[in-house]
Design a protein around this motif. Structure first.
Motif, PDB file in Angstrom:
ATOM      1  N   ASN A 178      -5.152 -23.329 -32.411  1.00 46.08           N
ATOM      2  CA  ASN A 178      -4.664 -23.210 -31.042  1.00 46.08           C
ATOM      3  C   ASN A 178      -3.153 -22.988 -31.068  1.00 46.08           C
ATOM      4  N   GLU A 179      -2.763 -21.752 -31.387  1.00 48.53           N
ATOM      5  CA  GLU A 179      -1.348 -21.449 -31.535  1.00 48.53           C
ATOM      6  C   GLU A 179      -0.730 -21.127 -30.176  1.00 48.53           C
ATOM      7  N   SER A 180       0.547 -21.464 -30.051  1.00 51.33           N
ATOM      8  CA  SER A 180       1.249 -21.200 -28.801  1.00 51.33           C
ATOM      9  C   SER A 180       2.686 -20.815 -29.102  1.00 51.33           C
ATOM     10  N   VAL A 181       3.375 -20.317 -28.085  1.00 50.84           N
ATOM     11  CA  VAL A 181       4.760 -19.894 -28.246  1.00 50.84           C
ATOM     12  C   VAL A 181       5.548 -20.332 -27.031  1.00 50.84           C
ATOM     13  N   CYS A 182       6.792 -20.723 -27.249  1.00 47.03           N
ATOM     14  CA  CYS A 182       7.697 -21.035 -26.148  1.00 47.03           C
ATOM     15  C   CYS A 182       8.441 -19.758 -25.782  1.00 47.03           C
ATOM     16  N   ALA A 183       8.400 -19.384 -24.505  1.00 45.69           N
ATOM     17  CA  ALA A 183       8.984 -18.110 -24.079  1.00 45.69           C
ATOM     18  C   ALA A 183       9.557 -18.228 -22.676  1.00 45.69           C
TER      19      ALA A 183
ATOM     20  N   ASP B 206      14.859 -18.384 -11.279  1.00 46.86           N
ATOM     21  CA  ASP B 206      13.481 -17.868 -11.280  1.00 46.86           C
ATOM     22  C   ASP B 206      12.961 -17.599 -12.682  1.00 46.86           C
ATOM     23  N   ILE B 207      13.632 -18.152 -13.675  1.00 48.38           N
ATOM     24  CA  ILE B 207      13.204 -18.014 -15.071  1.00 48.38           C
ATOM     25  C   ILE B 207      12.569 -19.330 -15.515  1.00 48.38           C
ATOM     26  N   PHE B 208      11.318 -19.259 -15.952  1.00 46.43           N
ATOM     27  CA  PHE B 208      10.586 -20.434 -16.396  1.00 46.43           C
ATOM     28  C   PHE B 208      10.526 -20.425 -17.928  1.00 46.43           C
ATOM     29  N   ILE B 209      10.784 -21.574 -18.531  1.00 45.35           N
ATOM     30  CA  ILE B 209      10.625 -21.722 -19.976  1.00 45.35           C
ATOM     31  C   ILE B 209       9.304 -22.444 -20.196  1.00 45.35           C
ATOM     32  N   VAL B 210       8.381 -21.741 -20.875  1.00 48.28           N
ATOM     33  CA  VAL B 210       6.971 -22.129 -20.857  1.00 48.28           C
ATOM     34  C   VAL B 210       6.382 -22.078 -22.263  1.00 48.28           C
ATOM     35  N   GLN B 211       5.512 -23.027 -22.569  1.00 49.08           N
ATOM     36  CA  GLN B 211       4.715 -22.977 -23.789  1.00 49.08           C
ATOM     37  C   GLN B 211       3.417 -22.255 -23.448  1.00 49.08           C
TER      38      GLN B 211
ATOM     39  N   TYR C 248       6.520 -21.744 -33.725  1.00 47.19           N
ATOM     40  CA  TYR C 248       7.108 -20.568 -33.091  1.00 47.19           C
ATOM     41  C   TYR C 248       8.392 -20.902 -32.330  1.00 47.19           C
ATOM     42  N   TYR C 249       9.294 -21.444 -33.111  1.00 48.53           N
ATOM     43  CA  TYR C 249      10.656 -21.671 -32.638  1.00 48.53           C
ATOM     44  C   TYR C 249      11.177 -20.367 -32.036  1.00 48.53           C
ATOM     45  N   SER C 250      11.784 -20.434 -30.863  1.00 51.94           N
ATOM     46  CA  SER C 250      12.239 -19.218 -30.197  1.00 51.94           C
ATOM     47  C   SER C 250      13.517 -19.480 -29.430  1.00 51.94           C
ATOM     48  N   SER C 251      14.098 -18.398 -28.910  1.00 55.88           N
ATOM     49  CA  SER C 251      15.295 -18.519 -28.097  1.00 55.88           C
ATOM     50  C   SER C 251      15.024 -19.325 -26.831  1.00 55.88           C
TER      51      SER C 251
END
Length: 717
Positions: A54-59, A85-90, A252-255
């Motif tokens: 169950n892989e996911s990404v923060c974006a 209006d920018i959401f940071i979501v897994q 999935y470490y991300s910006s």
């Protein structure tokens, strides 16, 4: 074995087709940033070969709908935080396509492939008079300011994170991305487990990653007290909030995760009513036109009393840029391939042709072998194989990418040469951090087309963003003595202090803006080390200190990662003087006060920015003193010491008796001249009387024809 390889290759090809990386593009595909598209393709490839978890990404996700949280929840997404209006979501990877296809979703974005980009250091940046209060209305040590850091490898128990006397613990909050959910202390958050009091933080003791000392070292430079050593940092009176982060892991470490971590620090500053500066020594590839939400989210975080300082990067020794201007027939270089995930980016408004040439060693020399040509007006839908290179060229909106997907690259005698052709096209070619260019082989083959690469345009995200204070590294210490008594010399031991370090990334940005903004010492910087580090420090260990029955290291490190916290610490001092500073005002201070180490060049420029940061000149500018007084130096004299005495007198103490007359002028901070006198002392001490002045701060300016005797000093009666 051949049958296995055939079936594996077929599965990868099918997965690439399904993922949209070659032919089939899912609905909403254009809403995905380059990094998300590639992550999606890799995920589909793994799914085709084996069962994925169950892989996911923060974006980052931008939505139009007022019921955005309901939309996100419908696709199994976890909301971490929101900036306008920018959401940071897994986001579950299996839901990327469905989410992108929703009519209210505007864009999904994230950047990946992150990399982690003080004894005499304070003297190089002129910080000693600021921290001691010499000539200032008060001493500035960062008291009342929050110094935030997002990094890895924290030793939370290090004595440098106490006050100078070792009694007051200054880390007010800590979030550990490595903490497991079943810990008995700390509060679980989407960013990890949060510890908000000294007892819990000390029980935690260190971040979950013990394979690095990066965060401890950087924090020590920015805000370490240097307890038990001479390695004091800059803002050693500041409060601290630290967030540990995972780099290059399967989470999935991300910006997007990084922006969420920065927001948590600023949220804490809001809760406590403190100005805040964050030091951030980690970077991502800067892909053209692919950081819209990243930039806007950071812009939404910064502002009055909210500053982010980031590294320029350490790619200065690497050739990563080629330009073929319009009217030039062809230009290129040889590509050194270090990782199959690396890419080359092409930016052009006009169609062009890309010639890929395989190079092979024959009779001890490189020679050109097979080649293929890509025409950007008629790109193939499949990858091409060129002597073992599995090449894919794709168009992504306004730019193109070339990827060599051959895993391993075990053949050491084959390199790839790239030549851009097309008289009318102005093409810029960039190699990301996994690749680099080399002109050596082109010169060896007398092919001038393959000798056009240089080391410019190599600053990464977020350093290229306008709202960031971007820091390059200058030379400082030439050598140091390790704990075993041996001398360790830096690679630039012959360079003058302040000269740019050879590894420091330089600008401009890909859209032509000047970066970095400033440089600070980044070579052989001595600071706190992680006592929980799982490896041997070796020659980098310079000292050990005992504190509460534990041994703590002090170590040497180099990089723009070290220059960044130095700058952040200085800005913390400036925020103490003026908590309303904005990124724009800080840049104005840098423009007004940085030292121009190299003469004969214009500032700001793409190597030094505005120059070498000067803490003292900067705080004078922040206090409004240099701009309000005519003919006042922005530096202190080096061979003369000025101090106030009783009964409105000023003592001028010289290192050696002057032989020529000196002009002395005394001003109020508003610029009113209250005393002017020419003196010709015959001794090393002279006392000047200033009767009938009120209590307050005054500026003493001395001008002399002798070295080291010209400069200004603030005094208080």
């Amino acid at each position: 074995m051949r049958r296995y390889c055939f079936h594996r290759t077929l599965l990868i090809f099918v997965a690439l087709m399904l993922s949209g990386n070659i032919m089939v593009k899912a609905d909403g595909y254009e809403k995905l940033s380059f990094g998300i598209r590639q992550l999606r393709a890799d995920y589909q490839t793994r799914r085709a070969i084996s069962t994925s978890g169950n892989e996911s990404v923060c974006a980052f996700v931008r939505l139009n709908d007022s019921h955005a949280e309901d939309v996100l929840s419908a696709y199994g997404c976890t909301l971490i935080t929101q900036i306008k209006d920018i959401f940071i979501v897994q986001i579950p990877l299996e839901q990327i396509d469905a989410l992108a296809n929703h009519e209210d979703v505007v864009r999904i974005e994230a950047q990946f492939d992150a990399r982690p980009l003080l004894d005499v250091t304070p003297s190089w940046v002129h910080n000693l008079p600021v921290s001691t209060g010499t000539g200032l209305p008060q001493a500035f040590d960062g008291t009342g300011v929050l110094l935030g850091i997002v990094d890895g490898g924290f030793d939370l128990t290090h004595p440098s994170f106490y006050g100078v006397d070792g009694s007051t613990y200054r880390i007010k909050g800590f979030v550990d991305d490595y903490a497991s959910d079943d810990e008995s202390i700390g509060t679980p958050t989407p960013l990890g487990r949060e510890y908000d009091n000294e007892e819990d933080i000390m029980s935690k003791a260190h971040s979950g990653d013990t394979g690095t000392s990066h965060g401890t070292h950087c924090l020590g430079i920015a805000a370490g007290s240097g307890y038990g050593s001479e390695y004091k940092g800059i803002a050693y009176g500041a409060d601290i909030f630290a967030v540990s982060t995972q780099i290059g892991t399967e989470s999935y470490y991300s910006s997007a995760t990084e922006v969420a971590r920065m927001k948590r620090i600023f949220d804490y500053a809001d809760e406590t009513g403190q100005p805040c500066v964050i030091t951030y020594s980690i970077g991502f590839n800067d892909i053209p036109d692919d950081s819209q939400l990243f930039s806007e989210a950071l812009e939404g975080l910064t502002g009055e009393g909210r500053i982010i300082v980031t590294s320029a990067g350490n790619e200065g020794r690497k050739s990563s840029y080629v330009r073929k201007s319009a009217g030039m027939g062809a230009a290129g270089s040889t590509l050194n391939i270090n990782n199959y995930r690396g890419r080359v980016y092409f930016l052009s408004d006009q169609p062009f042709k890309l010639k890929c040439i395989s190079l092979a060693i024959e009779e001890g020399k490189y020679c050109k072998s097979d080649s293929v040509i890509y025409d950007t007006e008629d790109l193939p839908t499949d990858s091409l194989v060129l002597r073992g290179h599995h090449l894919i060229v794709e168009k992504w909106g306004t730019y193109y990418t070339l990827t060599d997907r051959t895993e391993g690259h075990t053949t050491t005698d084959h390199y790839l040469a790239l030549v851009v052709e097309g008289d009318d096209a102005d093409v810029q070619m960039y190699a990301d951090q996994q690749y680099s260019f080399s002109n050596t082989y082109g010169a060896q083959m007398n092919d001038l087309r393959l000798t056009k690469a240089d080391n410019t345009h190599c600053i990464g995200l977020p350093g290229t963003l306008s709202q960031m204070i971007t820091v390059g590294a200058s030379n400082g210490r030439y050598s140091y003595t390790s704990l075993d008594g041996s001398e360790v010399k830096s690679a630039s031991s012959e360079a003058e202090v302040g000269i740019i370090a050879s590894f420091s990334s330089i600008g401009p940005t890909k859209d032509g803006r000047v970066k970095p903004d400033v440089v600070a010492p980044g070579v052989c910087v001595l600071s706190a080390g992680n006592s929980y580090y799982s490896s041997d420090y070796g020659k980098t260990l310079v000292k050990e200190t005992m504190f509460e029955d534990r041994t703590y290291p002090w170590v040497a490190m180099s990089g723009t990662s070290m220059a960044t916290p130095c700058t952040a610490g200085i800005i913390a001092l400036w925020l103490q003087a003026d908590p309303t500073l904005t990124p724009e005002k800080v840049k104005e201070v840098l423009k007004n006060t940085c030292k121009h180490v190299v003469d004969g060049i214009d500032y700001p420029n793409n190597v030094y920015g505005n120059g070498l940061i000067d803490a003292y000149a900067g705080i004078l500018d922040v206090l409004g003193i240099p701009s309000s007084i005519y003919r006042v130096s922005k530096h202190q004299p080096t061979a003369l010491h000025i101090r106030p005495m009783a009964d409105r007198q000023v003592c001028l103490s010289f290192d050696a008796a002057p032989t020529k007359p000196l002009a002395v002028r005394v001003y109020t901070v508003s610029g009113l001249l209250v005393r002017e006198q020419t003196i010709a002392p015959t001794s090393t001490t002279y006392v000047l009387s200033i009767p009938q002045v009120r209590q307050g701060v005054y500026v003493v300016q001395v001008d002399s024809a002798e070295k080291g005797m010209t400069g200004s000093e603030l005094i208080r009666f």
